[in-house]
Design a protein around this motif. Sequence first.
Motif, PDB file in Angstrom:
ATOM      1  N   ALA A  70      37.992  36.495  41.634  1.00 19.22           N
ATOM      2  CA  ALA A  70      39.156  36.829  40.811  1.00 19.22           C
ATOM      3  C   ALA A  70      38.986  38.172  40.132  1.00 19.22           C
ATOM      4  CB  ALA A  70      39.373  35.737  39.773  1.00 19.22           C
ATOM      5  N   LYS A  71      40.086  38.946  40.128  1.00 18.78           N
ATOM      6  CA  LYS A  71      40.093  40.255  39.496  1.00 18.78           C
ATOM      7  C   LYS A  71      41.238  40.317  38.498  1.00 18.78           C
ATOM      8  CE  LYS A  71      38.200  42.501  43.635  1.00 18.78           C
ATOM      9  NZ  LYS A  71      38.426  43.562  44.649  1.00 18.78           N
TER      10      LYS A  71
ATOM     11  N   TYR B 108      53.898  27.286  35.539  1.00 14.96           N
ATOM     12  CA  TYR B 108      52.571  26.663  35.617  1.00 14.96           C
ATOM     13  C   TYR B 108      51.535  27.790  35.577  1.00 14.96           C
ATOM     14  CZ  TYR B 108      48.578  24.056  37.468  1.00 14.96           C
ATOM     15  OH  TYR B 108      47.339  23.494  37.647  1.00 14.96           O
ATOM     16  N   THR B 109      50.574  27.641  34.711  1.00 17.18           N
ATOM     17  CA  THR B 109      49.577  28.707  34.516  1.00 17.18           C
ATOM     18  C   THR B 109      48.209  28.236  34.978  1.00 17.18           C
ATOM     19  OG1 THR B 109      50.778  29.572  32.596  1.00 17.18           O
ATOM     20  CG2 THR B 109      48.489  30.271  32.843  1.00 17.18           C
ATOM     21  N   VAL B 110      47.576  29.089  35.727  1.00 22.56           N
ATOM     22  CA  VAL B 110      46.193  28.851  36.171  1.00 22.56           C
ATOM     23  C   VAL B 110      45.299  29.901  35.500  1.00 22.56           C
ATOM     24  CG1 VAL B 110      44.585  28.871  38.125  1.00 22.56           C
ATOM     25  CG2 VAL B 110      46.842  27.824  38.354  1.00 22.56           C
ATOM     26  N   ASN B 111      44.314  29.430  34.705  1.00 18.35           N
ATOM     27  CA  ASN B 111      43.343  30.321  34.056  1.00 18.35           C
ATOM     28  C   ASN B 111      42.082  30.405  34.894  1.00 18.35           C
ATOM     29  OD1 ASN B 111      44.988  30.760  31.789  1.00 18.35           O
ATOM     30  ND2 ASN B 111      44.244  28.869  30.820  1.00 18.35           N
ATOM     31  N   SER B 112      41.569  31.620  35.047  1.00 19.51           N
ATOM     32  CA  SER B 112      40.377  31.811  35.870  1.00 19.51           C
ATOM     33  C   SER B 112      39.470  32.845  35.221  1.00 19.51           C
ATOM     34  CB  SER B 112      40.763  32.271  37.275  1.00 19.51           C
ATOM     35  OG  SER B 112      39.612  32.540  38.049  1.00 19.51           O
TER      36      SER B 112
ATOM     37  N   ILE C 138      40.212  31.607  42.265  1.00 13.46           N
ATOM     38  CA  ILE C 138      41.472  31.122  41.697  1.00 13.46           C
ATOM     39  C   ILE C 138      42.036  30.050  42.635  1.00 13.46           C
ATOM     40  CG2 ILE C 138      43.788  31.769  40.930  1.00 13.46           C
ATOM     41  CD1 ILE C 138      42.759  34.643  40.659  1.00 13.46           C
ATOM     42  N   VAL C 139      42.313  28.874  42.125  1.00  8.77           N
ATOM     43  CA  VAL C 139      42.853  27.764  42.932  1.00  8.77           C
ATOM     44  C   VAL C 139      44.248  27.430  42.413  1.00  8.77           C
ATOM     45  CG1 VAL C 139      42.555  25.390  43.675  1.00  8.77           C
ATOM     46  CG2 VAL C 139      40.541  26.873  43.376  1.00  8.77           C
TER      47      VAL C 139
ATOM     48  N   LEU D 149      41.714  35.310  50.753  1.00  2.00           N
ATOM     49  CA  LEU D 149      42.671  34.201  50.685  1.00  2.00           C
ATOM     50  C   LEU D 149      42.214  33.025  51.519  1.00  2.00           C
ATOM     51  CD1 LEU D 149      46.001  36.233  50.959  1.00  2.00           C
ATOM     52  CD2 LEU D 149      44.844  35.425  48.888  1.00  2.00           C
ATOM     53  N   SER D 150      42.649  31.841  51.064  1.00  2.00           N
ATOM     54  CA  SER D 150      42.397  30.610  51.825  1.00  2.00           C
ATOM     55  C   SER D 150      43.537  29.647  51.497  1.00  2.00           C
ATOM     56  CB  SER D 150      41.052  30.003  51.430  1.00  2.00           C
ATOM     57  OG  SER D 150      40.872  28.755  52.077  1.00  2.00           O
ATOM     58  N   LEU D 151      44.255  29.179  52.583  1.00  2.00           N
ATOM     59  CA  LEU D 151      45.407  28.287  52.423  1.00  2.00           C
ATOM     60  C   LEU D 151      45.094  26.949  53.082  1.00  2.00           C
ATOM     61  CD1 LEU D 151      48.286  28.002  51.355  1.00  2.00           C
ATOM     62  CD2 LEU D 151      49.108  28.859  53.560  1.00  2.00           C
TER      63      LEU D 151
END
Length: 583
Positions: A103-104, A29-33, A39-40, A90-92
């Motif tokens: 995002a870096k 699964y890919t997340v683009n940011s 980034i979520v 971070l946040s969970l």
Amino acid sequence: MASKVSPCSRLVFCLLISAAVLRPGLGWYTVNSAYGDTIVMPCRLDVPQNLMFGKWKYEKPDGSPVFIAFRSSTKKSVQYDDVPEYKDRLSLSENYTLSIANAKIGDEKRFVCMLVTEDNVFEAPTLVKVFKQPSKPEIVNKAPFLETEQLKKLGDCISRDSYPDGNITWYRNGKVLQPVDGEVAILFKKEIDPGTHLYTMTSSLEYKTTKSDIQMPFTCSVTHYGPSGQKTIYSEQEIFDIYYPTEQVTIQVLPPKNAIKEGDNITLQCLGNGNPPPEEFLFYLPGQPEGIRSSNTYTLTDVRRNATGDYRCSLIDKRNMAASTTITVHYLDLSLNPSGEVTKQIGDTLPVSCTISASRNATVVWMKDNIRLRSSPSFSSLHYQDAGNYVCETALQEVEGLKKRESLTLIVEGKPQIKMTKKTDPSGLSKTIICHVEGFPKPAIQWTITGSGSVINQTEESPYINGRYYSKIIISPEENVTLTCTAENQLERTVNSLNVSAISIPEHDEADDISDENREKVNDQAKLIVGIVVGLLLAALVAGVVYWLYMKKSKTASKHVNKDLGNMEENKKLEENNHKTEA
């Protein structure tokens, strides 16, 4: 509150980590940011009822895990591992969705969500991709100018802070430039920032220009890939100054005039059609084989007629590349003889000549006392009315401002001449005595009377016109008297007397002199009478000729008639003789 935790702080997790399995049906699964966004990453696992805790990790390039976040299912507490690059980022959430702020490029990793029960560990991997749109490209290090037929660096197209790297394209007037040996050379390079891992792309263009590139726009673009696909960004247009050699020389006269006259200042301007234009030229004047080195202008002041001729200018290093023009300096000379103030005596002869010399046909106008004359003046015998201010004026119509004029002030002098007349009033109660005076300068008139009588009214004088005027008095003499009129000017003193009888004695009146105006009228009337008489004589002559021709024709006709009658009589006599012979 979130707290730090050791990767194997819980015994069950350490025993089961080696037995972790992927939930069936879950793939990559890919997340683009976008760079700098948050980034979520959802966990993508169903939370089991006997869940103990959830945990997130990422994998290093060698495959070893790095745990970054932990959340207990019972205490609802969140703990973040001591990983410097993710500190405070971070946040969970309660559903185990992990968010990474700011995002870096270094966040491009394989992250794994782990849900742990007493007897199993479930994992769901997520691949993070980070994109950074490059800055708008710009053309830098631009050449101040380009020279035709020379391969020269035009400039650099640069685009910064891109991820992944992009590609740069050059355009001339909207058309893509491709490398051509000896004409177009493109050098591309890219650099990566070790801190941000962002790319900077630079493309250098060398270009061989021609005159067709004048005012042509050059642009460049950067093409990169982002979450939504390929995108192109264009730079601003740049127009370069194109240098090219002079191919033609022109010469012109400043200021532009239809004609040049003596006394004008003229400037020769030489121009070359190169860029930049030549700054110096050689100017060749009429009759001078050697050129004069000057800027692109050469000035001639107060030109004379001998400046007429051909003028030429050329390039200093290419003397055969030249241009020429012909200049005609117009001139106008006038000589009036005599001129100035001239004093003559009445009756004298005065020849007057106005001689013209000009570069073209000139017009000549004579004026007397600001009134135009029909012809040039000629004086075979001077009269007082000939005096005045004469002006001979000439001009060249095609040359603005070229005109000359000379003047002659003619003074006609004469000694005073006197004629006296007398006239009796119709009532018989008074007599008018008039003293007519002619002369210049204006003579002064003085009256004297001898004998008895008195002056009825004061002396009355007429206007002084063309050297003439008169003075008159009205008297009623009781006896015979003598009136004396004295006229005097700077030349002479003249005296004349007139005997006047007493008012009771009738005498013959003497007529007044005819004035100039009346004399002209009389002359006109005489001319008219002479014309009528001549016309009548011509008419009589024509009538006589017509009558003579008529009479001559009539006589000729009579002769023909008589001859015919004679022939008829002779024929009759012949017939009679014939009858007698037959009998």
